[in-house]
Design a protein around this motif. Structure first.
Motif, PDB file in Angstrom:
ATOM      1  N   ALA A   1       0.721  -1.372  -0.114  1.00  0.00           N
ATOM      2  CA  ALA A   1      -0.048   0.077  -0.067  1.00  0.00           C
ATOM      3  C   ALA A   1       0.814   1.314   0.000  1.00  0.00           C
ATOM      4  O   ALA A   1       1.851   1.154   0.570  1.00  0.00           O
ATOM      5  CB  ALA A   1      -0.869  -0.016   1.275  1.00  0.00           C
ATOM      6  N   HIS A   2       0.541   2.131  -0.589  1.00  0.00           N
ATOM      7  CA  HIS A   2       1.006   3.486  -0.882  1.00  0.00           C
ATOM      8  C   HIS A   2       0.466   4.560  -0.057  1.00  0.00           C
ATOM      9  O   HIS A   2      -0.788   4.735   0.061  1.00  0.00           O
ATOM     10  CB  HIS A   2       1.003   3.921  -2.242  1.00  0.00           C
ATOM     11  CG  HIS A   2       1.626   2.632  -3.308  1.00  0.00           C
ATOM     12  ND1 HIS A   2       2.981   2.592  -3.187  1.00  0.00           N
ATOM     13  CD2 HIS A   2       0.919   2.010  -4.005  1.00  0.00           C
ATOM     14  CE1 HIS A   2       3.094   1.631  -4.468  1.00  0.00           C
ATOM     15  NE2 HIS A   2       1.837   1.090  -4.803  1.00  0.00           N
TER      16      HIS A   2
ATOM     17  N   LEU B   1      -5.663   8.870  -3.514  1.00  0.00           N
ATOM     18  CA  LEU B   1      -6.102   7.644  -3.206  1.00  0.00           C
ATOM     19  C   LEU B   1      -5.193   6.996  -2.553  1.00  0.00           C
ATOM     20  O   LEU B   1      -5.139   5.742  -2.044  1.00  0.00           O
ATOM     21  CB  LEU B   1      -6.173   6.779  -4.664  1.00  0.00           C
ATOM     22  CG  LEU B   1      -7.757   7.207  -5.283  1.00  0.00           C
ATOM     23  CD1 LEU B   1      -7.748   6.596  -6.957  1.00  0.00           C
ATOM     24  CD2 LEU B   1      -8.922   6.836  -4.573  1.00  0.00           C
ATOM     25  N   ALA B   2      -3.815   7.332  -2.460  1.00  0.00           N
ATOM     26  CA  ALA B   2      -2.719   6.885  -1.751  1.00  0.00           C
ATOM     27  C   ALA B   2      -2.753   7.072  -0.175  1.00  0.00           C
ATOM     28  O   ALA B   2      -2.221   7.994   0.115  1.00  0.00           O
ATOM     29  CB  ALA B   2      -1.257   7.408  -2.304  1.00  0.00           C
ATOM     30  N   ASN B   3      -3.670   6.498   0.249  1.00  0.00           N
ATOM     31  CA  ASN B   3      -3.824   6.894   1.819  1.00  0.00           C
ATOM     32  C   ASN B   3      -3.344   5.845   2.482  1.00  0.00           C
ATOM     33  O   ASN B   3      -3.830   5.675   4.151  1.00  0.00           O
ATOM     34  CB  ASN B   3      -5.277   7.168   2.128  1.00  0.00           C
ATOM     35  CG  ASN B   3      -6.162   5.701   1.717  1.00  0.00           C
ATOM     36  OD1 ASN B   3      -5.439   4.637   1.236  1.00  0.00           O
ATOM     37  ND2 ASN B   3      -7.629   5.757   2.052  1.00  0.00           N
TER      38      ASN B   3
ATOM     39  N   GLU C   1      -5.329  -1.631  -6.733  1.00  0.00           N
ATOM     40  CA  GLU C   1      -6.412  -0.805  -6.301  1.00  0.00           C
ATOM     41  C   GLU C   1      -6.727   0.764  -6.850  1.00  0.00           C
ATOM     42  O   GLU C   1      -7.608   1.310  -7.130  1.00  0.00           O
ATOM     43  CB  GLU C   1      -6.689  -1.074  -4.586  1.00  0.00           C
ATOM     44  CG  GLU C   1      -7.000  -2.278  -4.465  1.00  0.00           C
ATOM     45  CD  GLU C   1      -6.649  -2.600  -2.993  1.00  0.00           C
ATOM     46  OE1 GLU C   1      -7.318  -3.686  -2.466  1.00  0.00           O
ATOM     47  OE2 GLU C   1      -5.780  -2.101  -2.392  1.00  0.00           O
ATOM     48  N   ILE C   2      -5.177   1.175  -6.734  1.00  0.00           N
ATOM     49  CA  ILE C   2      -5.459   2.994  -7.039  1.00  0.00           C
ATOM     50  C   ILE C   2      -5.809   2.723  -8.648  1.00  0.00           C
ATOM     51  O   ILE C   2      -6.407   3.776  -8.970  1.00  0.00           O
ATOM     52  CB  ILE C   2      -4.041   3.212  -6.870  1.00  0.00           C
ATOM     53  CG1 ILE C   2      -3.762   3.619  -5.412  1.00  0.00           C
ATOM     54  CG2 ILE C   2      -3.848   4.765  -7.538  1.00  0.00           C
ATOM     55  CD1 ILE C   2      -2.605   4.133  -5.001  1.00  0.00           C
TER      56      ILE C   2
ATOM     57  N   LEU D   1      -9.065   4.469 -10.585  1.00  0.00           N
ATOM     58  CA  LEU D   1      -8.804   5.790 -11.477  1.00  0.00           C
ATOM     59  C   LEU D   1      -9.479   5.248 -12.790  1.00  0.00           C
ATOM     60  O   LEU D   1      -9.951   6.053 -13.686  1.00  0.00           O
ATOM     61  CB  LEU D   1      -7.004   5.712 -11.761  1.00  0.00           C
ATOM     62  CG  LEU D   1      -6.688   6.580 -10.604  1.00  0.00           C
ATOM     63  CD1 LEU D   1      -4.975   6.701 -11.093  1.00  0.00           C
ATOM     64  CD2 LEU D   1      -6.834   7.976 -10.312  1.00  0.00           C
ATOM     65  N   ALA D   2      -9.670   4.002 -13.025  1.00  0.00           N
ATOM     66  CA  ALA D   2      -9.923   3.561 -14.371  1.00  0.00           C
ATOM     67  C   ALA D   2     -11.770   3.989 -14.424  1.00  0.00           C
ATOM     68  O   ALA D   2     -12.202   4.005 -15.279  1.00  0.00           O
ATOM     69  CB  ALA D   2     -10.050   2.027 -14.628  1.00  0.00           C
TER      70      ALA D   2
END
Lengths: 84, 364
Positions: A2-3, A40-42, A49-50, A54-55
């Motif tokens: 995860a970022h 989204l990088a929470n 998943e990001i 985004l898609a």
């Protein structure tokens, strides 16, 4: 993996709708997909998943969205602005 | 007037005080402090932050002197800048940044702390700083590293500590530093006066470059290392401030508004003061900001140079210090007809003994 944004790295929304990444003594101008990816990088989302989130927001006519997100996160991770 | 639109400022540096308990011989305080003028009040500082952020500033830095010598104002300014959506940077030597102050600053929204060391070990650090505070700084560094704030370690490099560069890198790695700034001393203020003592040798500078390149490779993704070359050793001038009056402004402890932290070296310029002028007028209309903005002021060889939009003629302060003319081509540039001034100091520094003159220390 995860970022999330590193300590002391912040997103700032401008009045005109654009987004800046504010870092120690620096300003990074983000395009819309990059700003959305970093929002989204929470700390709970993986690259997959990001990209999936985004898609739903952005067209991806050239099919480069995944590679773009990976490159963005890798670049910011190397500079210490994103942790993974 | 058919002027090109002037972009708003993005970055504000607040110099809260000229006071400091260290006496580093490369201090960028002005030499001619005389009687210190009256420092801006907290209210005056908050107004400056309000005005600057209204214009477009999104990066606010707090420095000095030592900004933590005015803790109450520093906290209030950090809070105000954060409320106005700006990113906040504290540039400190760390000797007064205790847990209580750190708590208050983080509560106020502080995003980034830059802490300087003078050397990687106590004895040399004390010799350079003129006072024995290295261990307190290291304690501060370790405490800040555990907190939710970005941290940069800074070390100014010069003749006396350049050979310790491998130990600085090892120290930073041992301490888990993510951002390391290695700044070869730039020759303004006290450093200009002490050029003879501080000027590194070409060998030191080049070895430094190799050491940093190797460390960057080895520490890729773990440590970001900035190594700022001394422009006396380059053939091209630095793009100082990304152009005069283009991005950044500085407010001095007594309220003068400067296009560059070193601009008071240009003694022929009169600077606006926040006590008499708005920051908007200072930025867009004052002679001090307009004088060297853009490219129209440039003489030859800058005027016809294909790099004029890249390095903006180099550094105005250096041009003035070395030639007496703030509009001259920066002598650091090999195209300058006064490049000999730089070469002379670089290659044959006259007094390479370690006996620098120092600013007066100030007690807390």
């Amino acid at each position: 993996m995860a970022h999330k944004l590193a300590r002391g790295v912040r997103l700032r929304r401008e009045a005109d709708g654009s987004t800046l990444l504010l870092v120690p003594e620096g300003i990074v101008e983000l395009n819309e997909p990059a700003a959305a990816a970093l929002a989204l990088a929470n700390g709970s989302r993986s690259t997959d998943e990001i990209v999936a989130a985004l898609a739903e927001q952005f067209d991806d006519p050239d099919g480069t969205l995944r590679a773009d997100v990976q490159a963005l996160l890798a670049d910011l991770a190397e500079r210490g602005f994103v942790t993974s | 007037m058919n002027a090109v639109a002037v972009a708003p400022p993005r970055s504000l540096l607040c110099e809260l005080t000229y006071r400091c308990n260290l006496q580093c011989p490369y201090c960028y305080n002005p030499l001619d402090l005389g009687r210190p003028k009256e420092e801006l009040t907290g209210e005056e500082w908050l107004s400056a932050i309000d005005q600057a952020t209204a214009l477009g500033v999104v990066q606010v830095g707090f420095s000095g002197g030592e900004p933590t010598l005015r803790p109450k104002e520093l906290i209030a300014m950090t809070r105000r800048a954060t409320e106005r959506g700006a990113y906040t940077n504290l540039i400190t030597q760390g000797t007064f940044l205790d847990d209580a102050l750190l708590d208050a600053l983080l509560d106020a929204g502080l995003a980034h702390v830059q802490i300087s060391i003078q050397a990687p070990e106590r004895e040399l650090a004390a010799e350079i700083a003129g006072t024995d505070v290295h261990e307190r700084k290291v304690e501060t560094l370790r405490r800040v590293a555990t907190r939710d704030v970005a941290l940069t370690l800074n070390c100014v490099l010069h003749r006396l500590n350049h050979d310790s560069l491998p130990d600085v890198l090892a120290f930073a790695e041992r301490e888990g530093i993510r951002r390391l700034e290695l700044a070869n001393v730039q020759f303004y203020g006290w450093a200009y006066r002490n050029r003879g003592a501080l000027m590194p040798s070409r060998d030191q500078v080049m070895r430094g470059e190799e050491l940093v390149a190797a460390a960057r490779e080895r520490l890729r993704g773990r440590m970001d290392i900035t190594y700022v070359l001394p422009d006396y050793f380059e053939e091209l001038p630095k793009p100082c401030m990304h152009g005069w009056g283009q991005l950044a402004l500085t407010v001095t402890p007594d309220g003068r508004v400067l296009p560059c932290p070193a601009a008071t070296s240009i003694t022929t310029l009169a600077f606006p003061n926040v006590r008499e002028s708005t920051i908007e007028d200072a930025w867009y209309a004052s002679d001090a900001f307009v004088r060297y903005r853009g490219t129209a002021w440039m003489p030859e060889p800058c005027r016809s140079c294909d790099r004029k939009e890249i390095d903006f003629g180099g550094c105005r302060c250096q041009a003035f210090l070395l030639t007496g003319d703030g509009a001259a081509t920066d002598p650091a540039c090999a195209k300058s007809d006064r490049h000999d001034l730089v070469a002379a100091y670089r290659d044959a520094s006259p007094e390479r003994d370690w006996s620098p003159r120092r600013p007066e220390p100030a007690a807390r």
